[in-house]
Design a protein around this motif. Structure first.
Motif, PDB file in Angstrom:
ATOM      1  N   PHE A  81      13.835 -11.257   0.286  1.00 12.16           N
ATOM      2  CA  PHE A  81      12.510 -10.651   0.182  1.00 12.16           C
ATOM      3  C   PHE A  81      12.574  -9.206   0.676  1.00 12.16           C
ATOM      4  O   PHE A  81      13.207  -8.912   1.689  1.00 12.16           O
ATOM      5  N   TYR A  82      11.913  -8.320  -0.058  1.00  9.53           N
ATOM      6  CA  TYR A  82      11.908  -6.888   0.251  1.00  9.53           C
ATOM      7  C   TYR A  82      10.659  -6.516   1.046  1.00  9.53           C
ATOM      8  O   TYR A  82       9.591  -7.085   0.834  1.00  9.53           O
ATOM      9  N   ASP A  83      10.810  -5.530   1.903  1.00 10.21           N
ATOM     10  CA  ASP A  83       9.688  -4.949   2.638  1.00 10.21           C
ATOM     11  C   ASP A  83       9.375  -3.588   2.014  1.00 10.21           C
ATOM     12  O   ASP A  83      10.151  -2.637   2.160  1.00 10.21           O
ATOM     13  N   THR A  84       8.264  -3.506   1.297  1.00 11.55           N
ATOM     14  CA  THR A  84       7.898  -2.257   0.620  1.00 11.55           C
ATOM     15  C   THR A  84       6.765  -1.522   1.340  1.00 11.55           C
ATOM     16  O   THR A  84       6.060  -0.708   0.741  1.00 11.55           O
ATOM     17  N   THR A  85       6.620  -1.796   2.631  1.00 15.27           N
ATOM     18  CA  THR A  85       5.561  -1.151   3.423  1.00 15.27           C
ATOM     19  C   THR A  85       5.707   0.372   3.411  1.00 15.27           C
ATOM     20  O   THR A  85       4.729   1.099   3.196  1.00 15.27           O
ATOM     21  N   HIS A  86       6.919   0.860   3.628  1.00 15.49           N
ATOM     22  CA  HIS A  86       7.146   2.310   3.656  1.00 15.49           C
ATOM     23  C   HIS A  86       6.821   2.931   2.296  1.00 15.49           C
ATOM     24  O   HIS A  86       6.183   3.993   2.217  1.00 15.49           O
ATOM     25  N   LEU A  87       7.227   2.257   1.233  1.00 16.52           N
ATOM     26  CA  LEU A  87       6.933   2.754  -0.111  1.00 16.52           C
ATOM     27  C   LEU A  87       5.426   2.841  -0.339  1.00 16.52           C
ATOM     28  O   LEU A  87       4.927   3.840  -0.860  1.00 16.52           O
ATOM     29  N   ALA A  88       4.696   1.819   0.062  1.00 16.58           N
ATOM     30  CA  ALA A  88       3.239   1.828  -0.105  1.00 16.58           C
ATOM     31  C   ALA A  88       2.600   2.964   0.687  1.00 16.58           C
ATOM     32  O   ALA A  88       1.657   3.616   0.210  1.00 16.58           O
ATOM     33  N   ASP A  89       3.123   3.221   1.882  1.00 15.28           N
ATOM     34  CA  ASP A  89       2.620   4.343   2.693  1.00 15.28           C
ATOM     35  C   ASP A  89       2.837   5.670   1.977  1.00 15.28           C
ATOM     36  O   ASP A  89       1.950   6.540   1.953  1.00 15.28           O
ATOM     37  N   LEU A  90       4.012   5.840   1.390  1.00 11.43           N
ATOM     38  CA  LEU A  90       4.311   7.068   0.657  1.00 11.43           C
ATOM     39  C   LEU A  90       3.393   7.236  -0.544  1.00 11.43           C
ATOM     40  O   LEU A  90       2.910   8.342  -0.826  1.00 11.43           O
ATOM     41  N   GLU A  91       3.153   6.141  -1.259  1.00  9.48           N
ATOM     42  CA  GLU A  91       2.275   6.212  -2.433  1.00  9.48           C
ATOM     43  C   GLU A  91       0.869   6.630  -2.032  1.00  9.48           C
ATOM     44  O   GLU A  91       0.253   7.489  -2.684  1.00  9.48           O
ATOM     45  N   ARG A  92       0.360   6.056  -0.967  1.00 10.15           N
ATOM     46  CA  ARG A  92      -0.974   6.437  -0.488  1.00 10.15           C
ATOM     47  C   ARG A  92      -1.010   7.904  -0.110  1.00 10.15           C
ATOM     48  O   ARG A  92      -1.974   8.615  -0.415  1.00 10.15           O
TER      49      ARG A  92
END
Length: 197
Positions: A11-22
């Motif tokens: 399972f991947y953690d895409t929290t950082h990616l979501a922060d960047l997108e925001r």
């Protein structure tokens, strides 16, 4: 037993990616939509490009919606997203392997072997059938037939586990028993009912 890797074991953690997108004003999930679209993803899964080249392709397809440096950062964030193994699933699969051959069947990049070692599960399965090494990806029937051959059993004796319905449907069409994975209970029941050997 034939088992998928991503969203079953890994399972991947895409929290950082979501922060960047925001931060750049993109809807959450935009980068993944671009990265996992067939035209972007399939060359990676068939071993034709590396994860770094995949990140570059993602960036090129995002440029215009965001600046080029932002697009590069988003592409890298998806390609380098941290991941973990679900230890409960790993433990269950290790027990299952005591009763039957276990083959990982995964649409993955050429980096798969390194990833399995990082997860500490490079010894989990008897065989690993990777789309990037085979040059064919699920749901193409050839990858299922290859996996059954590596397990040393006819397709009718294979239990196939995957988190994508189309991949399960393709396995069932070949005569396998299919399990759509949503959680640990989806594995426990079928494994307890399977014959050994």
């Amino acid at each position: 037993m034939l088992c998928d890797l991503d969203n079953v074991i890994r399972f991947y953690d895409t929290t950082h990616l979501a922060d960047l997108e925001r931060a750049v004003g993109l809807p959450e999930g935009t980068t993944m939509d671009v990265g996992y679209s067939p035209e972007t993803d399939l060359p990676l899964l068939l071993g034709r490009i590396t994860p770094d080249e995949w990140a570059t392709t993602i960036a090129a397809r995002l440029t215009g919606r965001v600046t080029e440096p932002q697009a590069r950062e988003l592409g890298r964030a998806l390609a380098a997203a941290p991941f973990r193994a679900d230890e409960a699933v790993v433990a269950l699969l290790r027990r299952a392997r005591e009763r039957m051959p276990l083959v990982l069947v995964t649409n993955a990049s050429v980096q798969l072997e390194e990833d399995l070692a990082l997860l500490g599960i490079d010894d989990l399965a008897d065989h690993v059938v990777s789309s990037a090494r085979e040059g064919v990806a699920k749901p193409d029937r050839a990858i299922y037939e290859t996996a059954a051959a590596r397990a040393g059993v006819p397709v009718e004796r294979c239990l196939f586990v995957d988190d994508r319905q189309e991949n399960v449907d393709a396995a069932v069409a070949l005569g396998m028993t299919g399990v759509l994975y949503r959680g640990l209970a989806d594995l426990s029941g079928p494994l307890s009912a399977l014959p050994t050997g």
